[in-house]
Design an enzyme around this catalytic site. Structure first.
Site, mmCIF file in Angstrom:
data_model
loop_
_atom_site.group_PDB
_atom_site.id
_atom_site.type_symbol
_atom_site.label_atom_id
_atom_site.label_comp_id
_atom_site.label_asym_id
_atom_site.label_seq_id
_atom_site.Cartn_x
_atom_site.Cartn_y
_atom_site.Cartn_z
ATOM 1 N N ASP A 109 0.892 -1.160 0.000
ATOM 2 C CA ASP A 109 0.000 0.000 0.000
ATOM 3 C C ASP A 109 0.925 1.202 0.000
ATOM 4 O OD1 ASP A 109 -1.423 2.282 0.925
ATOM 5 O OD2 ASP A 109 -3.009 0.953 1.629
ATOM 6 N N HIS A 110 0.935 1.952 -1.075
ATOM 7 C CA HIS A 110 2.002 2.948 -1.203
ATOM 8 C C HIS A 110 1.895 4.059 -0.151
ATOM 9 C CE1 HIS A 110 -0.886 5.397 -3.542
ATOM 10 N NE2 HIS A 110 -0.106 6.415 -3.278
ATOM 11 N N GLU B 214 -8.070 15.113 -3.338
ATOM 12 C CA GLU B 214 -7.255 15.192 -4.556
ATOM 13 C C GLU B 214 -7.821 16.273 -5.454
ATOM 14 O OE1 GLU B 214 -5.633 11.350 -6.130
ATOM 15 O OE2 GLU B 214 -7.499 10.622 -5.283
ATOM 16 N N HIS C 127 -5.679 2.816 1.701
ATOM 17 C CA HIS C 127 -4.913 3.972 2.180
ATOM 18 C C HIS C 127 -5.496 4.583 3.462
ATOM 19 C CE1 HIS C 127 -3.217 3.382 -1.655
ATOM 20 N NE2 HIS C 127 -3.989 4.161 -2.353
HETATM 21 C C1 BG6 Z 1 -4.121 5.282 -5.780
HETATM 22 C C2 BG6 Z 1 -5.498 5.455 -6.340
HETATM 23 O O1 BG6 Z 1 -4.025 4.096 -5.055
HETATM 24 O O2 BG6 Z 1 -3.827 6.384 -4.919
HETATM 25 C C3 BG6 Z 1 -5.595 6.761 -7.083
HETATM 26 O O3 BG6 Z 1 -5.798 4.376 -7.203
HETATM 27 C C4 BG6 Z 1 -5.196 7.910 -6.200
HETATM 28 O O4 BG6 Z 1 -6.913 6.963 -7.586
HETATM 29 C C5 BG6 Z 1 -3.852 7.645 -5.561
HETATM 30 O O5 BG6 Z 1 -5.140 9.068 -6.996
HETATM 31 C C6 BG6 Z 1 -3.525 8.687 -4.525
HETATM 32 O O6 BG6 Z 1 -2.201 8.544 -4.118
HETATM 33 P P1 BG6 Z 1 -1.370 9.793 -3.629
HETATM 34 O O7 BG6 Z 1 -0.061 9.211 -3.220
HETATM 35 O O8 BG6 Z 1 -1.285 10.732 -4.793
HETATM 36 O O9 BG6 Z 1 -2.152 10.389 -2.509
#
Ligand code: BG6
Length: 527
Positions: A197-198, A236, A260
């Site tokens: 999970d990034h 976002e 997330h």
């Molecule tokens: C991804 C989603 O996992 O996370 C995207 O699929 C989203 O839709 C993104 O934009 C958001 O990641 P970050 O790191 O830009 O907050």
């Protein structure tokens, strides 16, 4: 090892270099690989965190030779690197890149891959350790895992480790997540699986644990006695861009919440683990997920709000509504916004709502966790309007600004007693400089080191889907009558404001910085 240029990821920050291994990237021709994975691995190389005995094998359907793939990677790194590419480091790196072309369904690909792995072992001394990274679209996850298992590529004999990293989304709902876990576990032991999970690669997210458990002063007030409620905002500004095809099948709830946002919530809400061993941390996170009060068909509407953006203006630019985006149905029912009120049924949090919201095309990009504290028990400053006393809060800014602030009341200088909201503010960049990274460095390094702490265990994934499944069911059964219900460039639908208003609360504006917003106007009855 790689050249000696300065890197953002350093040996001091982490441990030493990982041990010998080959990293196999399935989906090597895709966006994730060129935009994030290769730049992240390059940063590790520049930071001297890759082993001398290292190789990458790109795997995809595109008919590259190893030479062509190296050329392509060289072009891409100059476009997507997060810092200046140093020739010495890149030359070291590119020599270790290999390529295997084929169809993920085809058993011959895995025979070919075995040969390539034999080659990397011989040429680079990678000692048979292997990290398989599934940077593919999700329909290939079970296919690749089954084929790797069938080809014997996941067997860990003679101390040679084999690990598999699986990207998000891990399942589409609870039944598909359970089915995927079953397929994965048929080929692999749980300890070989790294569900990524990034968000857990973000420094500020990891810092939640440090903030809570490396300091003695916050934990005593981190509970229902002192905390009024918690807010999590993941806003976002971007829309769905070119991802309409995927997003139509996902929507905001699936895309952001069980992964997330639940990571953020579990880190904020969990009990102190008995150690920072992966299982100890996962056990505590898992308890929180299982303590979230289940949604019923009724609360799936009263405590959850969905939204979809219509056209609007962002930073002075007119932007299209969701239904006009590429590969989106003109009458789409897909939510691009969700707000939920969660309750965690345990001793620490009983009665403390956790409000979360996330949406696309919102006014600003801002990810923030707010711990809002209860007001003082009575108003000592009787002649100060009580409604003007801002409650104390700890604001954890995840992105784009990274830092933590503590907001509190102070006396405004002058002979008249007046109070203003001020803050103490920690910004990452002030202390540690800016660290332009992809967010994947730590995660990839941890996989190589065999540390699964920042990854999701099977039970956590299933517990997360269990929470959101009743909402998915309720929304599928009852189409939203009011889509689109928020304008691009706004803070979401009115229903989300109402969700808090009826509890006597409101969303914190993530763009407000208390220090510059205290109310300095004299109140007429002050003295
Ligand atoms: C991804 C989603 O996992 O996370 C995207 O699929 C989203 O839709 C993104 O934009 C958001 O990641 P970050 O790191 O830009 O907050």
């Amino acid at each position: 090892m790689a050249g000696s240029d300065s890197a953002n990821v350093t040996q001091e920050a982490l441990g030493g270099p990982a041990g010998p291994c080959t990293m196999v990237i399935f989906g090597a021709g895709g966006d994730l690989t060129k935009r994030l994975l290769i730049p992240a691995i390059y940063n590790l190389a520049a930071g001297r965190l890759l082993p001398e005995h290292f190789a990458i094998v790109g795997v995809s359907i595109e008919p590259f030779t190893t030479e062509q793939f190296r050329e392509q990677a060289t072009k891409d790194i100059h476009q997507f690197a997060t810092c200046a590419v140093q020739d010495e480091s890149w030359n070291w790196f590119v020599k270790r890149i290999y390529y295997a072309c084929g169809d993920f369904h085809d058993a011959n690909l895995y025979v070919k891959l075995k040969d390539t792995l034999g080659q990397t072992e011989k040429e680079q001394g990678t000692q048979g350790n292997c990290l398989f990274y599934l940077a593919t679209s999700p329909e290939f996850f079970p296919v690749v895992v089954q084929q790797l298992g069938a080809a014997g590529l996941t067997e860990q004999e003679d101390e040679k480790w084999k690990r598999v990293v699986i990207e998000k989304p891990f399942g589409h709902d609870l039944p598909s997540a359970i089915a995927l876990n079953k397929t994965v576990r048929a080929a692999l032991e749980e300890k070989q699986v790294y569900r990524i999970d990034h968000y857990l690669g973000k420094e500020t997210v990891q810092n939640i644990l440090a903030f809570r458990f490396a300091n003695g002063i916050f934990e005593p007030v981190w509970n229902r006695r002192y905390v009024d409620h918690v807010q999590v905002t993941v806003a976002e500004q971007l829309g769905v861009e070119q991802r309409g095809g995927y997003y139509e099948t996902a929507g905001a709830l699936r895309d952001m919440v069980p992964n997330h946002i639940f990571q953020l919530i579990t880190l904020c809400a969990m009990e102190p683990p008995i150690s920072f061993e992966a299982d100890a941390v996962h056990d505590e996170q898992s308890k929180i997920l299982r303590a979230i009060q289940p949604f019923s068909p009724e609360t799936a509407f009263s405590q959850a709000v969905r939204g979809q953006y219509g056209e609007g203006t962002i930073d002075g630019m007119q932007v299209a509504g969701y239904r006009s985006e590429p590969r989106v149905a003109p009458n789409s029912q897909t939510p691009t916004y969700v707000a939920l009120a969660l309750h965690i049924d345990n001793w620490r949090w009983a009665g403390v709502p956790f409000y979360l919201r996330t949406g696309k095309r919102m006014a600003r990009r801002a990810t923030q966790v707010v711990i809002r504290f209860r007001r003082p028990p009575f108003v000592l400053f009787r002649k100060t309007h009580v409604e003007k006393l801002a409650p104390n809060e700890i604001v954890i800014n995840i992105q784009p600004d990274e830092g933590i602030s503590l907001n509190f009341e102070a006396k405004v200088p002058g002979p008249v007693v007046r109070l203003g909201a001020v803050n103490m503010k920690f910004e990452y960049s002030d202390y540690f400089g800016s660290t332009p990274q992809t967010g994947y460095e730590t995660l990839i390094y941890d996989c190589m080191m065999g540390d699964p702490t920042l990854f999701q265990r099977a039970d956590m994934v299933e517990a997360s889907w269990t929470v959101v499944q009743p909402i998915l069911d309720a929304w599928r059964a009852t189409p939203a009558g009011d889509f689109p219900n928020y304008g691009a460039g706004s803070w979401g639908p009115e229903g989300a404001n109402e969700l808090l208003r009826r509890d006597g609360r409101e969303w914190r504006d993530p763009t407000i910085d208390n220090a510059t917003h205290y109310d300095a106007s004299p109140a007429s009855d002050n003295k």
